[in-house]
Scaffold this active site. Structure first.
Site, short mmCIF file in Angstrom:
data_model
loop_
_atom_site.label_atom_id
_atom_site.label_comp_id
_atom_site.label_asym_id
_atom_site.label_seq_id
_atom_site.Cartn_x
_atom_site.Cartn_y
_atom_site.Cartn_z
N LYS A 58 -6.79 3.57 -9.72
CA LYS A 58 -8.08 4.19 -9.38
C LYS A 58 -8.91 4.46 -10.64
O LYS A 58 -10.14 4.42 -10.61
CB LYS A 58 -7.88 5.46 -8.57
CG LYS A 58 -7.88 5.21 -7.07
CD LYS A 58 -6.58 4.64 -6.56
CE LYS A 58 -6.60 3.29 -5.97
NZ LYS A 58 -5.28 2.81 -5.51
N HIS A 453 -27.01 17.22 6.57
CA HIS A 453 -27.94 16.11 6.37
C HIS A 453 -28.53 16.19 4.98
O HIS A 453 -28.89 17.28 4.55
CB HIS A 453 -29.07 16.18 7.41
CG HIS A 453 -30.09 15.11 7.21
ND1 HIS A 453 -29.86 13.80 7.55
CD2 HIS A 453 -31.33 15.16 6.66
CE1 HIS A 453 -30.93 13.08 7.25
NE2 HIS A 453 -31.84 13.88 6.70
P1 FAD Z 1 8.00 6.25 -6.48
O1 FAD Z 1 6.63 6.71 -6.73
O2 FAD Z 1 8.30 4.83 -6.67
O3 FAD Z 1 8.93 7.13 -7.42
C1 FAD Z 1 10.30 6.91 -7.53
C2 FAD Z 1 10.77 7.53 -8.83
O4 FAD Z 1 12.19 7.56 -8.80
C3 FAD Z 1 10.39 6.73 -10.07
O5 FAD Z 1 9.88 7.59 -11.04
C4 FAD Z 1 11.71 6.11 -10.53
O6 FAD Z 1 11.79 5.95 -11.93
C5 FAD Z 1 12.68 7.18 -10.07
N1 FAD Z 1 14.05 6.69 -9.87
C6 FAD Z 1 14.47 5.62 -9.16
N2 FAD Z 1 15.82 5.55 -9.17
C7 FAD Z 1 16.25 6.62 -9.88
C8 FAD Z 1 17.53 7.12 -10.24
N3 FAD Z 1 18.65 6.52 -9.82
N4 FAD Z 1 17.58 8.23 -11.01
C9 FAD Z 1 16.46 8.86 -11.42
N5 FAD Z 1 15.22 8.45 -11.10
C10 FAD Z 1 15.12 7.34 -10.34
N6 FAD Z 1 -0.27 4.70 -2.36
C11 FAD Z 1 -1.27 5.49 -1.90
O7 FAD Z 1 -1.04 6.30 -1.01
N7 FAD Z 1 -2.53 5.39 -2.42
C12 FAD Z 1 -2.85 4.52 -3.41
O8 FAD Z 1 -3.99 4.46 -3.85
C13 FAD Z 1 -1.82 3.68 -3.89
N8 FAD Z 1 -2.08 2.80 -4.87
C14 FAD Z 1 -1.08 2.02 -5.35
C15 FAD Z 1 -1.38 1.09 -6.33
C16 FAD Z 1 -0.39 0.26 -6.82
C17 FAD Z 1 -0.75 -0.73 -7.89
C18 FAD Z 1 0.94 0.39 -6.34
C19 FAD Z 1 2.04 -0.46 -6.89
C20 FAD Z 1 1.25 1.31 -5.35
C21 FAD Z 1 0.24 2.13 -4.84
N9 FAD Z 1 0.49 3.04 -3.83
C22 FAD Z 1 -0.52 3.82 -3.34
C23 FAD Z 1 1.84 3.21 -3.26
C24 FAD Z 1 2.52 4.44 -3.89
O9 FAD Z 1 2.55 4.28 -5.29
C25 FAD Z 1 3.92 4.61 -3.33
O10 FAD Z 1 3.89 4.62 -1.93
C26 FAD Z 1 4.53 5.91 -3.83
O11 FAD Z 1 4.58 5.93 -5.23
C27 FAD Z 1 5.93 6.12 -3.26
O12 FAD Z 1 6.43 7.33 -3.71
P2 FAD Z 1 7.99 7.59 -3.86
O13 FAD Z 1 8.10 9.00 -4.30
O14 FAD Z 1 8.68 7.17 -2.64
O15 FAD Z 1 8.50 6.61 -5.01
P1 NAI Z 2 0.84 -5.93 0.86
O1 NAI Z 2 1.92 -5.91 1.85
O2 NAI Z 2 -0.30 -5.00 1.01
O3 NAI Z 2 0.21 -7.40 0.77
C1 NAI Z 2 0.99 -8.52 0.48
C2 NAI Z 2 0.21 -9.76 0.89
O4 NAI Z 2 0.86 -10.88 0.34
C3 NAI Z 2 0.16 -9.96 2.40
O5 NAI Z 2 -1.16 -10.23 2.80
C4 NAI Z 2 1.09 -11.13 2.64
O6 NAI Z 2 0.73 -11.91 3.75
C5 NAI Z 2 0.94 -11.89 1.33
N1 NAI Z 2 2.09 -12.74 1.00
C6 NAI Z 2 3.41 -12.45 1.12
N2 NAI Z 2 4.15 -13.48 0.68
C7 NAI Z 2 3.29 -14.42 0.23
C8 NAI Z 2 3.45 -15.71 -0.35
N3 NAI Z 2 4.66 -16.22 -0.59
N4 NAI Z 2 2.35 -16.40 -0.66
C9 NAI Z 2 1.11 -15.91 -0.45
N5 NAI Z 2 0.89 -14.69 0.11
C10 NAI Z 2 1.97 -13.95 0.43
O7 NAI Z 2 1.57 -5.75 -0.55
P2 NAI Z 2 1.01 -5.41 -2.00
O8 NAI Z 2 -0.44 -5.72 -2.10
O9 NAI Z 2 1.97 -6.03 -2.92
O10 NAI Z 2 1.19 -3.85 -2.07
C11 NAI Z 2 2.45 -3.27 -1.81
C12 NAI Z 2 2.28 -1.96 -1.13
O11 NAI Z 2 1.88 -0.97 -2.07
C13 NAI Z 2 1.21 -1.92 -0.06
O12 NAI Z 2 1.67 -2.43 1.17
C14 NAI Z 2 0.96 -0.46 0.04
O13 NAI Z 2 1.95 0.13 0.83
C15 NAI Z 2 1.10 0.01 -1.40
N6 NAI Z 2 -0.23 0.10 -2.02
C16 NAI Z 2 -1.12 0.97 -1.48
C17 NAI Z 2 -2.38 1.08 -2.00
C18 NAI Z 2 -3.34 2.00 -1.37
O14 NAI Z 2 -2.93 2.82 -0.57
N7 NAI Z 2 -4.63 1.90 -1.66
C19 NAI Z 2 -2.80 0.30 -3.16
C20 NAI Z 2 -1.79 -0.62 -3.61
C21 NAI Z 2 -0.55 -0.68 -3.07
#
Ligand code: FAD
Ligand code: NAI
Length: 474
Positions: A58, A453
Site C-alpha cells: 500500500k 453531502h
Molecule cells: P503471516 O502474516 O504470514 O505471519 C506469519 C508469521 O509467522 C511470520 O512472521 C512468520 O515468520 C512466522 N512464523 C512462521 N513459522 C514460524 C515458526 N515456526 N516459529 C516462529 N515464527 C514463525 N491481506 C489483506 O487483508 N489486505 C491486503 O491489502 C493484503 N495485501 C497483501 C499484499 C501482498 C503482496 C501479500 C503477499 C499478501 C497480502 N495480504 C493482504 C494477505 C495478508 O498478508 C495475509 O492474509 C496475512 O498476513 C496472514 O496473516 P497470518 O497472521 O496468518 O500470517
Molecule cells: P490469487 O489467488 O489472488 O491470484 C492468482 C491468479 O493466478 C489467479 O487468477 C489464477 O487463476 C492465476 N494462476 C494460477 N496458476 C497460474 C498459472 N500456472 N499460469 C497463469 N495464471 C495462473 O493469488 P495472488 O495474487 O498470488 O495472491 C495471494 C493471496 O494473497 C490472495 O489470494 C489474497 O488472499 C492475498 N492478497 C490480498 C490482497 C488484498 O487483500 N488486497 C493483496 C495481495 C494478496
C-alpha cells in the site's frame, strides 16, 4: 529452565500478534514467538502483512499513484509540474520506514499488554507434564511450556516449478516490492490480487506490464458487472492482460523468456526484464514439527481446523493463512481474537459472509457478501440497484468518476445480500456495507440513512434507493 505460559502463539503476523494481545487482555500469561528478521537481524513482527504484504504494497501503491497524478492529472486541476522525475531509492526508503514503524508499533503493543516476545523459530517437541513444549531457536534459544498453543504461521508464495524464485529476475511478492530500477518490460504471471496491485505500481512508475492469466475470464470471484467495469478501466491504463494462457518453459538469463500457449492454443513468447509470479499462496508449516505431536494437515498442507479454529489436538488452535478460508489479514485477526476469547470461555463468532475483500488498484475494487452470479446459481430471488460515480457530485469534484456501487438485496425481505464497488475509495466505502450486512439491514435501511453531502458514500445510499427503483440523482 523452561518458562510456562497459559497461551503461546507461534507467529506474529496479523493473526498471531492480535491473538496474543487479546489473550493477554483476558488475563492469560502469554508469549508470542516470531521468526521474521529485519535487515539488521533484529525482530520484525507483523508477518507477511507488515513486512512483504499489505503495508509495503500500500505504501508503494500510494507513492506510485502520486507520481501518476503529478504526471498525468495535475494539469487538469491547473497545476503545472515541470521537470517531474522519479527517485525510486527514496520511494523504497519511505516504504521501508513505514514497515519499520509498524514492526516497532507491534513490539510496543506487546510491551504495553505484557506479552512476552521471543524472536526465533518455534517448533514442537515432546509434551511435558501435560503441557505442550516448544523450543525457540534463534540468537537466544528458549524452551517454553504452554497450556494452549495458537499456531499462526501464515503462508508462502507458490512458485512455478519451471521458474523458482530468485528474487532478482523471477520475483515473488518479496522481490516485487523491492525492485531497485524500473524494468522496461515487466511480466506478471497470474492476474489475481498481487498481479493487479504490483502490476499497477510498476506500470505507474513507467514499466510496460504484461499479465498472463490462466483462466479465461477476469477476476472470477468478483461480481461479473464490477469485474467488467474494472477490466475496462485497466485496459485504458494500458495494463495488458492476456487470458486463457498456458505457461510453458521459462528461461532466465539477462532477460526472462516465457513461452506460452495463448487462448487459441497458438505458441507465443514473452521477453521480460523481470518476471513476477503471483499464482497464489501455500500454507507455511515448515520447521513447526507438527508431525511429532500428531497435528493433522490436509493434502494441500493447511492445518485442519473446525469452524472454531480447533485442531485435532486438545488446546492447540490454528488461525489465519495456515488454515482454510480467505487469505486476508483481517480474517486472520478476527480468528485470533475469537480463539483467545474461546480459551477464556466466551462465545465469539467469526462471520465469513461479512469478511470484505479489497483490491487496492485504481479504481479500487471492494465487495462483501454474494455476487449476482452466486445468487443466480443458488436460484435466490433478488433485486439489484446500481449507482454510477459519474452521477456523484463529490466524484466529479475530485475528478474520479470511474465505476459504481451495486447492491443486491433479497427480493422478498429486502435484506442486503451483497455489496460490490468499483471506484474511488471503494476500500473505505465497503465498511458501511459490512456494517449493514452484519446488522442484517435491508436496502431500505441504507436508503433512509442520512449521508453527508457531498461524499462518495452518497453513492451507496443511491444504489440502495436504486434497489427500489427510486434514485434521486440518476
Ligand atoms: P503471516 O502474516 O504470514 O505471519 C506469519 C508469521 O509467522 C511470520 O512472521 C512468520 O515468520 C512466522 N512464523 C512462521 N513459522 C514460524 C515458526 N515456526 N516459529 C516462529 N515464527 C514463525 N491481506 C489483506 O487483508 N489486505 C491486503 O491489502 C493484503 N495485501 C497483501 C499484499 C501482498 C503482496 C501479500 C503477499 C499478501 C497480502 N495480504 C493482504 C494477505 C495478508 O498478508 C495475509 O492474509 C496475512 O498476513 C496472514 O496473516 P497470518 O497472521 O496468518 O500470517
Ligand atoms: P490469487 O489467488 O489472488 O491470484 C492468482 C491468479 O493466478 C489467479 O487468477 C489464477 O487463476 C492465476 N494462476 C494460477 N496458476 C497460474 C498459472 N500456472 N499460469 C497463469 N495464471 C495462473 O493469488 P495472488 O495474487 O498470488 O495472491 C495471494 C493471496 O494473497 C490472495 O489470494 C489474497 O488472499 C492475498 N492478497 C490480498 C490482497 C488484498 O487483500 N488486497 C493483496 C495481495 C494478496
Amino acid at each position: 529452565m523452561s518458562k510456562h505460559f497459559d497461551v503461546v502463539v507461534i507467529g506474529a503476523g496479523p493473526g498471531g500478534y492480535v491473538a496474543a494481545i487479546r489473550a493477554a487482555q483476558l488475563g492469560f500469561s502469554t508469549a508470542c514467538i516470531d521468526a521474521w528478521s529485519n535487515a539488521k537481524g533484529g525482530p520484525a513482527p507483523g508477518g507477511t502483512c507488515t513486512n512483504v504484504g499489505c503495508i509495503p504494497s500500500k505504501a508503494l501503491l500510494q507513492s506510485s499513484e502520486h507520481f501518476e497524478h503529478a504526471g498525468h492529472h495535475f494539469a487538469e486541476h491547473g497545476i503545472r509540474v515541470a521537470g517531474l522525475s522519479l527517485d525510486l531509492e527514496q520511494m523504497q526508503a519511505r516504504k521501508a520506514r513505514v514497515v519499520q514503524q509498524n514492526n516497532e508499533g507491534i513490539l510496543f503493543l506487546f510491551k504495553k499488554n505484557k506479552v512476552s516476545f521471543f524472536h526465533g523459530r518455534g517448533s514442537f517437541e515432546k509434551s511435558e507434564g501435560g503441557n505442550y513444549r516448544i523450543e525457540v531457536s534463534g540468537a537466544a534459544p528458549e524452551t517454553l511450556l504452554a497450556t494452549h498453543v495458537i499456531i499462526a504461521t501464515g503462508s508462502d508464495p507458490r512458485a512455478l516449478p519451471q521458474a523458482p524464485f530468485d528474487e532478482d529476475m523471477v520475483l515473488s511478492n518479496t522481490g516485487a516490492l523491492d525492485i531497485k530500477a524500473i524494468p522496461r518490460r515487466l511480466g506478471v504471471i497470474g492476474a489475481g490480487v498481487i498481479g493487479l496491485e504490483m502490476g499497477s505500481v510498476w506500470r505507474r512508475l513507467g514499466a510496460e506490464v504484461t499479465i498472463l492469466e490462466a483462466l479465461p475470464a477476469f477476476l472470477g470471484a468478483v461480481d461479473g458487472q464490477i469485474a467488467k467495469e474494472a477490466q475496462k478501466a485497466f485496459a485504458k491504463q494500458h495494463l495488458k492482460i492476456e487470458f486463457g494462457v498456458r505457461i510453458g518453459s521459462i528461461r532466465v538469463a539477462d532477460e526472462v523468456t516465457v513461452e506460452y500457449a495463448d487462448a487459441r492454443g497458438d505458441s507465443q513468447k514473452g521477453v521480460f526484464d523481470k518476471l513476477i509470479v503471483s499464482i497464489g499462496r501455500v500454507p507455511h508449516t515448515e520447521g513447526l514439527n507438527g508431525a511429532l505431536i500428531g497435528l493433522a494437515q490436509d493434502e494441500r498442507g493447511f492445518i485442519m481446523v473446525d469452524a472454531e479454529c480447533r485442531t485435532n489436538l486438545p488446546n492447540v488452535w490454528a488461525i489465519g493463512d495456515v488454515v482454510r478460508g480467505p487469505m486476508l489479514a483481517h480474517k486472520a485477526e478476527e480468528e485470533g481474537v475469537a480463539v483467545a476469547e474461546r480459551i477464556a470461555g466466551q462465545q465469539p463468532h467469526v462471520n465469513f459472509n461479512t469478511v470484505p475483500w479489497v483490491i487496492y488498484t485504481a479504481p479500487e475494487i471492494a465487495w462483501v457478501g454474494q455476487t449476482e452470479e452466486a445468487l443466480k446459481a443458488e436460484g435466490r430471488a433478488y433485486s439489484a440497484g446500481t449507482f454510477p460515480f459519474l452521477a456523484n457530485g463529490r466524484a466529479r469534484a475530485i475528478g474520479d468518476t470511474t465505476g459504481m456501487v451495486k447492491i443486491l438485496a433479497d427480493a422478498a425481505s429486502d435484506e442486503v445480500l451483497g455489496v460490490h464497488i468499483v471506484g474511488p475509495a471503494a476500500s473505505e466505502l465497503i465498511a458501511e456495507a459490512v456494517m449493514a450486512m452484519e446488522f442484517h439491514a435491508s436496502s431500505e435501511d441504507i436508503a433512509r440513512i442520512c449521508h453527508a453531502h457531498p461524499t462518495l458514500s452518497e453513492s451507496t445510499k443511491e444504489a440502495a434507493l436504486a434497489v427500489a427503483k427510486r434514485t434521486l440523482n440518476f
